[in-house]
Enzyme design. Structure first.
Site, PDB file in Angstrom:
ATOM      1  N   SER A  94       0.867  -1.184   0.000  1.00 36.08           N
ATOM      2  CA  SER A  94       0.000   0.000   0.000  1.00 36.08           C
ATOM      3  C   SER A  94       0.894   1.221   0.000  1.00 36.08           C
ATOM      4  CB  SER A  94      -0.858   0.021   1.261  1.00 36.08           C
ATOM      5  OG  SER A  94      -1.320   1.349   1.482  1.00 36.08           O
ATOM      6  N   HIS A 129      -1.542  -2.258  -3.971  1.00 35.14           N
ATOM      7  CA  HIS A 129      -2.770  -1.980  -3.208  1.00 35.14           C
ATOM      8  C   HIS A 129      -3.084  -0.487  -3.208  1.00 35.14           C
ATOM      9  CE1 HIS A 129      -5.690  -3.172  -0.059  1.00 35.14           C
ATOM     10  NE2 HIS A 129      -5.409  -2.041   0.512  1.00 35.14           N
ATOM     11  N   ASP A 147      -5.325   2.330  -1.604  1.00 35.43           N
ATOM     12  CA  ASP A 147      -6.209   2.650  -0.467  1.00 35.43           C
ATOM     13  C   ASP A 147      -7.001   3.914  -0.776  1.00 35.43           C
ATOM     14  OD1 ASP A 147      -3.914   1.318   1.893  1.00 35.43           O
ATOM     15  OD2 ASP A 147      -5.990   0.710   1.565  1.00 35.43           O
ATOM     16  N   MET A 198      -9.813   6.466  -0.050  1.00 36.83           N
ATOM     17  CA  MET A 198     -10.610   6.940   1.087  1.00 36.83           C
ATOM     18  C   MET A 198     -11.334   8.227   0.689  1.00 36.83           C
ATOM     19  SD  MET A 198      -7.823   6.464   4.127  1.00 36.83           S
ATOM     20  CE  MET A 198      -6.746   5.039   4.141  1.00 36.83           C
ATOM     21  N   HIS A 224      -8.862  -1.004  -2.974  1.00 38.41           N
ATOM     22  CA  HIS A 224      -9.612  -1.119  -1.714  1.00 38.41           C
ATOM     23  C   HIS A 224     -10.405   0.165  -1.522  1.00 38.41           C
ATOM     24  CE1 HIS A 224      -9.116  -1.251   3.002  1.00 38.41           C
ATOM     25  NE2 HIS A 224     -10.368  -1.429   2.622  1.00 38.41           N
ATOM     26  N   MET A 273     -12.531   2.429   0.478  1.00 42.38           N
ATOM     27  CA  MET A 273     -13.028   2.791   1.806  1.00 42.38           C
ATOM     28  C   MET A 273     -13.871   4.046   1.609  1.00 42.38           C
ATOM     29  SD  MET A 273      -9.527   2.039   3.909  1.00 42.38           S
ATOM     30  CE  MET A 273      -8.489   2.173   2.455  1.00 42.38           C
ATOM     31  N   MET A 306      -9.747  -6.402   7.672  1.00 40.61           N
ATOM     32  CA  MET A 306      -9.019  -5.244   8.204  1.00 40.61           C
ATOM     33  C   MET A 306      -8.499  -5.599   9.587  1.00 40.61           C
ATOM     34  SD  MET A 306      -8.959  -3.113   5.887  1.00 40.61           S
ATOM     35  CE  MET A 306      -8.144  -1.807   6.800  1.00 40.61           C
ATOM     36  N   ASP A 344      -5.095  -6.645   5.958  1.00 35.57           N
ATOM     37  CA  ASP A 344      -4.624  -5.280   5.704  1.00 35.57           C
ATOM     38  C   ASP A 344      -4.544  -4.496   7.015  1.00 35.57           C
ATOM     39  OD1 ASP A 344      -5.996  -2.584   3.594  1.00 35.57           O
ATOM     40  OD2 ASP A 344      -4.327  -2.623   5.005  1.00 35.57           O
TER      41      ASP A 344
HETATM   42  C1  DX5 Z   1      -5.926   1.496   6.470  1.00 32.41           C
HETATM   43  C2  DX5 Z   1      -5.059   1.180   5.291  1.00 32.41           C
HETATM   44  C3  DX5 Z   1      -3.731   0.654   5.823  1.00 32.41           C
HETATM   45  C4  DX5 Z   1      -2.694   0.454   4.796  1.00 32.41           C
HETATM   46  C5  DX5 Z   1      -1.529  -0.350   5.345  1.00 32.41           C
HETATM   47  O1  DX5 Z   1      -7.091   2.086   6.058  1.00 32.41           O
HETATM   48  O2  DX5 Z   1      -5.714   0.238   4.460  1.00 32.41           O
HETATM   49  O3  DX5 Z   1      -4.009  -0.554   6.466  1.00 32.41           O
HETATM   50  O4  DX5 Z   1      -3.247  -0.217   3.746  1.00 32.41           O
HETATM   51  O5  DX5 Z   1      -0.914   0.414   6.305  1.00 32.41           O
HETATM   52  P1  DX5 Z   1       0.180  -0.186   7.305  1.00 32.41           P
HETATM   53  O6  DX5 Z   1       0.834  -1.371   6.621  1.00 32.41           O
HETATM   54  O7  DX5 Z   1       1.149   0.956   7.513  1.00 32.41           O
HETATM   55  O8  DX5 Z   1      -0.574  -0.588   8.526  1.00 32.41           O
HETATM   56 ZN    ZN Z   2      -6.195  -1.109   2.301  1.00 31.41          ZN
END
Ligand code: DX5
Ligand code: ZN
Length: 213
Positions: free
Chosen positions: A6, A29, A31, A33, A62, A64, A134, A172
């Site tokens: 990510s 990946h 992320d 948001m 992903h 969110m 998660m 994740d």
């Molecule tokens: C949370 C993200 C994180 C990211 C990974 O919303 O989805 O989990 O991908 O972050 P680390 O590996 O730094 O926890």
């Molecule tokens: Zn993620």
């Protein structure tokens, strides 16, 4: 194990070389948001489109975001190979949302937050290519792995075997060498890692370490 880096904690002012530095991973990946489903905002489908020009990795998106049904087509046409939406974000019919994702000939996943029981996924497991567990509260990188995630992984691995299903199990959040081993032992096939990889100068080694965890 498959590693899906990510780049949430990457240096966005130098994104092309940051993406280059993790090219050794098979997956990438994203992320996404929206600042509503989770407090932070990251980026939209334009980042997927842009990175598609410089990466041949498997694009693991992903979402969110609230109302994911409104975003599926944009991310599919921007280059997603897999779109994962959150069960908690869908007040519409989940099955029709899964069908919508698959209508773009890409894979479909569902993610659940730490407080959502894994049993809530049972009605959909036969239709899914992937489940994303998660192991942190979604919204930011650099958090600690929540141990309850391990039981959810084990439940899904057992259910998959008993029912001869094909979904992959991805985890994740808070992934490092130790938690990657725990997740793999419990049945995870893919780990998402941000800070463990981006915190290192030698990212190729960091990815290899997780692949062999
Ligand atoms: C949370 C993200 C994180 C990211 C990974 O919303 O989805 O989990 O991908 O972050 P680390 O590996 O730094 O926890
Ligand atoms: Zn993620």
């Amino acid at each position: 194990m498959i590693v899906s880096p990510s780049f949430l904690t990457a240096d966005f002012t130098d994104l092309d070389s940051e993406i280059n530095s993790i090219q050794f991973a098979k997956w990438l990946h994203f992320d996404v948001m929206d600042g509503r489903f989770v407090p932070n905002y990251t980026y939209n489908e334009e980042i997927v489109r842009r990175i598609k020009h410089i990466s041949s990795q498997f694009f693991d998106v992903h979402l969110m975001i609230e109302s994911p049904e409104k975003a599926i087509s944009a991310y599919a046409s921007a280059g997603a190979d897999l779109i994962t939406f959150h069960l908690e974000a869908t007040n519409n019919n989940v099955i029709s949302l899964i069908k919508l994702v698959k209508s773009f000939n890409i894979q479909c996943g569902i993610s659940i937050k730490p407080n959502t029981p894994v049993e809530d996924l049972i009605p959909y497991l036969a239709e899914l290519d992937l489940i994303l567990i998660m192991s942190v509260e979604p919204g930011q990188g650099g958090q600690k792995y929540i141990a309850d995630a391990t039981e959810k992984i084990a439940f899904l691995a057992k259910y998959r075997e008993l029912n001869q299903l094909k979904y992959k199990i991805e985890v994740d959040g808070g992934i490092n060498l130790e938690t990657a081993q725990i997740a793999h032992l419990a049945g995870a096939d893919i780990v998402v890692a941000g800070s463990f990889i981006f915190g290192r100068k030698d990212r190729k080694t960091a990815i290899k370490e997780l692949e062999n965890a």
